[in-house]
Design a protein around this motif. Structure first.
Motif, PDB file in Angstrom:
ATOM      1  N   GLN A 163       0.835  -1.192   0.000  1.00  0.00           N
ATOM      2  CA  GLN A 163       0.000   0.000   0.000  1.00  0.00           C
ATOM      3  C   GLN A 163       0.875   1.248   0.000  1.00  0.00           C
ATOM      4  O   GLN A 163       1.591   1.508   0.968  1.00  0.00           O
ATOM      5  CB  GLN A 163      -0.905  -0.011   1.252  1.00  0.00           C
ATOM      6  CG  GLN A 163      -1.739   1.239   1.403  1.00  0.00           C
ATOM      7  CD  GLN A 163      -2.654   1.480   0.202  1.00  0.00           C
ATOM      8  OE1 GLN A 163      -3.465   0.623  -0.153  1.00  0.00           O
ATOM      9  NE2 GLN A 163      -2.514   2.632  -0.439  1.00  0.00           N
ATOM     10  N   MET A 164       0.805   2.012  -1.079  1.00  0.00           N
ATOM     11  CA  MET A 164       1.602   3.226  -1.159  1.00  0.00           C
ATOM     12  C   MET A 164       0.947   4.343  -0.349  1.00  0.00           C
ATOM     13  O   MET A 164      -0.259   4.308  -0.080  1.00  0.00           O
ATOM     14  CB  MET A 164       1.773   3.668  -2.611  1.00  0.00           C
ATOM     15  CG  MET A 164       2.395   2.613  -3.516  1.00  0.00           C
ATOM     16  SD  MET A 164       3.840   1.798  -2.819  1.00  0.00           S
ATOM     17  CE  MET A 164       5.016   3.161  -2.861  1.00  0.00           C
ATOM     18  N   ALA A 165       1.750   5.328   0.031  1.00  0.00           N
ATOM     19  CA  ALA A 165       1.247   6.454   0.817  1.00  0.00           C
ATOM     20  C   ALA A 165       1.654   7.759   0.142  1.00  0.00           C
ATOM     21  O   ALA A 165       2.113   8.698   0.787  1.00  0.00           O
ATOM     22  CB  ALA A 165       1.787   6.377   2.242  1.00  0.00           C
ATOM     23  N   GLY A 166       1.499   7.802  -1.195  1.00  0.00           N
ATOM     24  CA  GLY A 166       1.828   9.024  -1.937  1.00  0.00           C
ATOM     25  C   GLY A 166       3.311   9.307  -1.877  1.00  0.00           C
ATOM     26  O   GLY A 166       4.140   8.413  -2.076  1.00  0.00           O
ATOM     27  N   ASN A 167       3.639  10.581  -1.591  1.00  0.00           N
ATOM     28  CA  ASN A 167       5.043  10.973  -1.546  1.00  0.00           C
ATOM     29  C   ASN A 167       5.702  10.620  -0.219  1.00  0.00           C
ATOM     30  O   ASN A 167       6.932  10.619  -0.118  1.00  0.00           O
ATOM     31  CB  ASN A 167       5.158  12.496  -1.738  1.00  0.00           C
ATOM     32  CG  ASN A 167       4.508  12.963  -3.040  1.00  0.00           C
ATOM     33  OD1 ASN A 167       4.695  12.339  -4.080  1.00  0.00           O
ATOM     34  ND2 ASN A 167       3.739  14.045  -2.956  1.00  0.00           N
ATOM     35  N   ALA A 168       4.878  10.354   0.789  1.00  0.00           N
ATOM     36  CA  ALA A 168       5.404  10.341   2.163  1.00  0.00           C
ATOM     37  C   ALA A 168       6.496   9.301   2.388  1.00  0.00           C
ATOM     38  O   ALA A 168       7.524   9.600   2.999  1.00  0.00           O
ATOM     39  CB  ALA A 168       4.252  10.129   3.152  1.00  0.00           C
ATOM     40  N   SER A 169       6.303   8.068   1.891  1.00  0.00           N
ATOM     41  CA  SER A 169       7.318   7.056   2.193  1.00  0.00           C
ATOM     42  C   SER A 169       8.640   7.401   1.512  1.00  0.00           C
ATOM     43  O   SER A 169       9.712   7.097   2.018  1.00  0.00           O
ATOM     44  CB  SER A 169       6.840   5.661   1.790  1.00  0.00           C
ATOM     45  OG  SER A 169       6.673   5.567   0.400  1.00  0.00           O
ATOM     46  N   PHE A 170       8.563   8.086   0.367  1.00  0.00           N
ATOM     47  CA  PHE A 170       9.789   8.441  -0.353  1.00  0.00           C
ATOM     48  C   PHE A 170      10.506   9.610   0.335  1.00  0.00           C
ATOM     49  O   PHE A 170      11.733   9.666   0.353  1.00  0.00           O
ATOM     50  CB  PHE A 170       9.467   8.748  -1.815  1.00  0.00           C
ATOM     51  CG  PHE A 170       8.977   7.506  -2.527  1.00  0.00           C
ATOM     52  CD1 PHE A 170       9.882   6.631  -3.109  1.00  0.00           C
ATOM     53  CD2 PHE A 170       7.627   7.183  -2.550  1.00  0.00           C
ATOM     54  CE1 PHE A 170       9.448   5.459  -3.723  1.00  0.00           C
ATOM     55  CE2 PHE A 170       7.183   6.016  -3.157  1.00  0.00           C
ATOM     56  CZ  PHE A 170       8.092   5.155  -3.737  1.00  0.00           C
ATOM     57  N   GLU A 171       9.733  10.524   0.916  1.00  0.00           N
ATOM     58  CA  GLU A 171      10.373  11.598   1.682  1.00  0.00           C
ATOM     59  C   GLU A 171      11.165  11.004   2.840  1.00  0.00           C
ATOM     60  O   GLU A 171      12.284  11.416   3.136  1.00  0.00           O
ATOM     61  CB  GLU A 171       9.312  12.560   2.232  1.00  0.00           C
ATOM     62  CG  GLU A 171       8.638  13.403   1.177  1.00  0.00           C
ATOM     63  CD  GLU A 171       7.661  14.387   1.812  1.00  0.00           C
ATOM     64  OE1 GLU A 171       6.447  14.115   1.757  1.00  0.00           O
ATOM     65  OE2 GLU A 171       8.128  15.381   2.380  1.00  0.00           O
ATOM     66  N   ILE A 172      10.577  10.008   3.482  1.00  0.00           N
ATOM     67  CA  ILE A 172      11.252   9.379   4.619  1.00  0.00           C
ATOM     68  C   ILE A 172      12.446   8.554   4.153  1.00  0.00           C
ATOM     69  O   ILE A 172      13.495   8.539   4.807  1.00  0.00           O
ATOM     70  CB  ILE A 172      10.250   8.501   5.412  1.00  0.00           C
ATOM     71  CG1 ILE A 172       9.183   9.388   6.046  1.00  0.00           C
ATOM     72  CG2 ILE A 172      10.961   7.658   6.461  1.00  0.00           C
ATOM     73  CD1 ILE A 172       9.730  10.512   6.906  1.00  0.00           C
ATOM     74  N   MET A 173      12.305   7.895   3.007  1.00  0.00           N
ATOM     75  CA  MET A 173      13.445   7.130   2.488  1.00  0.00           C
ATOM     76  C   MET A 173      14.639   8.041   2.258  1.00  0.00           C
ATOM     77  O   MET A 173      15.774   7.687   2.577  1.00  0.00           O
ATOM     78  CB  MET A 173      13.063   6.438   1.175  1.00  0.00           C
ATOM     79  CG  MET A 173      12.192   5.205   1.386  1.00  0.00           C
ATOM     80  SD  MET A 173      11.475   4.616  -0.151  1.00  0.00           S
ATOM     81  CE  MET A 173      12.959   4.143  -1.037  1.00  0.00           C
ATOM     82  N   LYS A 174      14.387   9.208   1.724  1.00  0.00           N
ATOM     83  CA  LYS A 174      15.475  10.161   1.487  1.00  0.00           C
ATOM     84  C   LYS A 174      16.125  10.554   2.805  1.00  0.00           C
ATOM     85  O   LYS A 174      17.336  10.508   2.956  1.00  0.00           O
ATOM     86  CB  LYS A 174      14.912  11.402   0.787  1.00  0.00           C
ATOM     87  CG  LYS A 174      15.456  11.520  -0.599  1.00  0.00           C
ATOM     88  CD  LYS A 174      15.404  12.875  -1.216  1.00  0.00           C
ATOM     89  CE  LYS A 174      16.660  13.103  -2.037  1.00  0.00           C
ATOM     90  NZ  LYS A 174      16.910  12.170  -3.118  1.00  0.00           N
ATOM     91  N   GLU A 175      15.265  10.924   3.752  1.00  0.00           N
ATOM     92  CA  GLU A 175      15.760  11.307   5.081  1.00  0.00           C
ATOM     93  C   GLU A 175      16.615  10.215   5.716  1.00  0.00           C
ATOM     94  O   GLU A 175      17.605  10.486   6.373  1.00  0.00           O
ATOM     95  CB  GLU A 175      14.556  11.512   6.015  1.00  0.00           C
ATOM     96  CG  GLU A 175      14.149  12.928   6.212  1.00  0.00           C
ATOM     97  CD  GLU A 175      13.019  13.003   7.239  1.00  0.00           C
ATOM     98  OE1 GLU A 175      12.116  13.805   7.001  1.00  0.00           O
ATOM     99  OE2 GLU A 175      13.018  12.256   8.259  1.00  0.00           O
TER     100      GLU A 175
END
Ligand SMILES: *[C@@H]1O[C@H](CO)[C@@H](O)[C@H](O)[C@H]1NC(C)=O
Ligand SMILES: *[C@@H]1O[C@H](CO)[C@@H](O)[C@H](O)[C@H]1NC(C)=O
Length: 378
Positions: A163-175
């Motif tokens: 289940q994707m959560a829009g941009n949010a999981s990718f923002e956290i991956m970057k962090e």
């Protein structure tokens, strides 16, 4: 004064808005750090001149009850080039035995993340950045500390329920310094299959369990989960999610089923073939298990196939070489983890359940069971 207010608003808006991903320009987006989504083979090779990569992944907690399956399936298994095969474990925190996780890592398999709580699909669909920081970035803290696994080796995420959560999981991956997502199925680009790509630019991949990301995330990779086709021609992203399959004890049927799906890749554009599964069904369906072993035995005799970890696959995609050159390469180094100083912790209290939980690990007994917002269990 008015100008100041406007200025403040613009700054606030800039701080919130992520840059929208634009249409991919292959002239600007080049390997090793950028790739447009698509079915074209990295490096421009013809299909028969590259290795067929195969990914075997398992999801969820690593425990005393499933480690035996992993040990016996993977054991001393080698690819044609005599290098050890790869497998990737997308681990959820609850019930995981971190000593066993350390064993898998130390034996050369890849450890990646699958969240701390693995709760409902709605929860992840609506998850924002704060929540995913607790689920994913903090899980990295748990794994590196309690599993004594180097942070640099932890690179991947698979969202629970895909289940994707829009941009949010990718923002956290970057962090959190992570590199790839392996959660997004494609049924549209299964033949020819879609190769891994970066999220610098807008993806053309179909979005099955949205919201999918639409902002630009330079350098973050998506490894599409290319769907299988079941016996009734329905598509499935995970082997154990296929609906119409051979009977549980039908080894011959399962082997043919696996081969049919494999051949779409091997005889096609050789996009990575995924065997994405949970341990439970492999253990309880003897036909599936025996067919998987037979399939892996077959792969190890093929000079143009390699069963690898997800990050090994990305290494090749970023720096593609011909099959001949690939076979000359040295094996991936198995950098042994800090050895596990084994600690047995029983009956830890937790806020999310009244059950007392055990947590074998390589660090120390935490005061409470590590959980959201308290990854070290302090
Ligand atoms: C992701 O970011 C883009 C660019 O800022 C935005 O247009 C889009 O609405 C965001 N997606 C979600 C689900 O928030
Ligand atoms: C539960 O939460 C409270 C307040 O956040 C905290 O003080 C307590 O230590 C927690 N207990 C456990 C077992 O995690």
């Amino acid at each position: 004064m008015r100008l100041l207010v406007i200025f403040a608003c613009v700054v606030a808006a800039l701080a919130q808005e992520l840059p929208l991903a634009e249409e991919c320009d292959a002239e600007k987006c080049k390997l090793p750090d950028c790739r447009c989504s698509g079915t074209d083979i990295p490096g421009g090779f013809e299909a028969h001149r590259i290795p067929q990569f195969v990914l075997l992944t398992f999801d969820d907690a690593v425990t005393v009850s499933n480690i035996e399956t992993y040990r016996s399936l993977l054991g001393e298994r080698k690819n044609f080039n005599k290098c050890q095969v790869g497998a990737t474990f997308f681990v959820s925190h609850e019930y995981t035995d971190y000593r066993l996780l350390n064993e898998l890592y130390s034996n050369g398999y890849e450890i990646a993340m699958h969240s701390i709580s693995h709760q409902s699909q709605d929860y992840f669909r609506n998850a924002d950045k704060e929540l995913l920081r607790k689920e994913i970035a903090d899980q990295k803290t748990i794994i590196t500390n309690f599993g004594a696994i180097p942070a640099a080796s932890i690179q991947g995420v698979r969202m629970p329920f895909l289940q994707m959560a829009g941009n949010a999981s990718f923002e956290i991956m970057k962090e959190a310094g992570l590199k790839y997502d392996l959660s997004m199925p494609t049924t549209q680009f299964d033949y020819p299959g879609m190769w891994p790509y970066t999220l610098d630019y807008a993806s053309t991949q179909d979005c099955i369990s949205g919201p999918c990301p639409s902002a630009s995330f330079p350098g973050l990779w998506a490894i599409p989960m290319i769907a299988w086709t079941d016996l009734d021609k329905y598509k499935c992203a995970m082997v154990d999610a296929c609906f119409s399959t051979p009977a549980d004890d039908d080894t011959e049927g399962w082997f043919r089923f696996i081969l049919q799906n494999f051949e779409r890749h091997y005889l096609g554009n050789r996009a990575p073939f995924g065997f994405y599964v949970h341990e439970g069904p492999v253990r309880t369906r003897p036909g599936l298990r025996a067919a998987l072993v037979r399939f892996m035995d077959m792969l190890s005799t093929m000079n143009d196939v390699a069963l690898v970890t997800a990050s090994e696959l990305l290494d090749w995609v970023q720096n593609p070489v011909s099959l001949a050159d690939y076979l000359q390469k040295p094996c991936r180094e198995v950098t042994l983890g800090r050895r596990c100083r084994s600690v047995t912790c029983v009956g830890l209290p937790s806020n999310h359940t009244t059950e007392l939980l055990n947590m074998n690990n390589c660090l120390r007994c935490p005061r409470v069971y590590p959980w959201l917002g308290n990854p070290l269990g302090e």
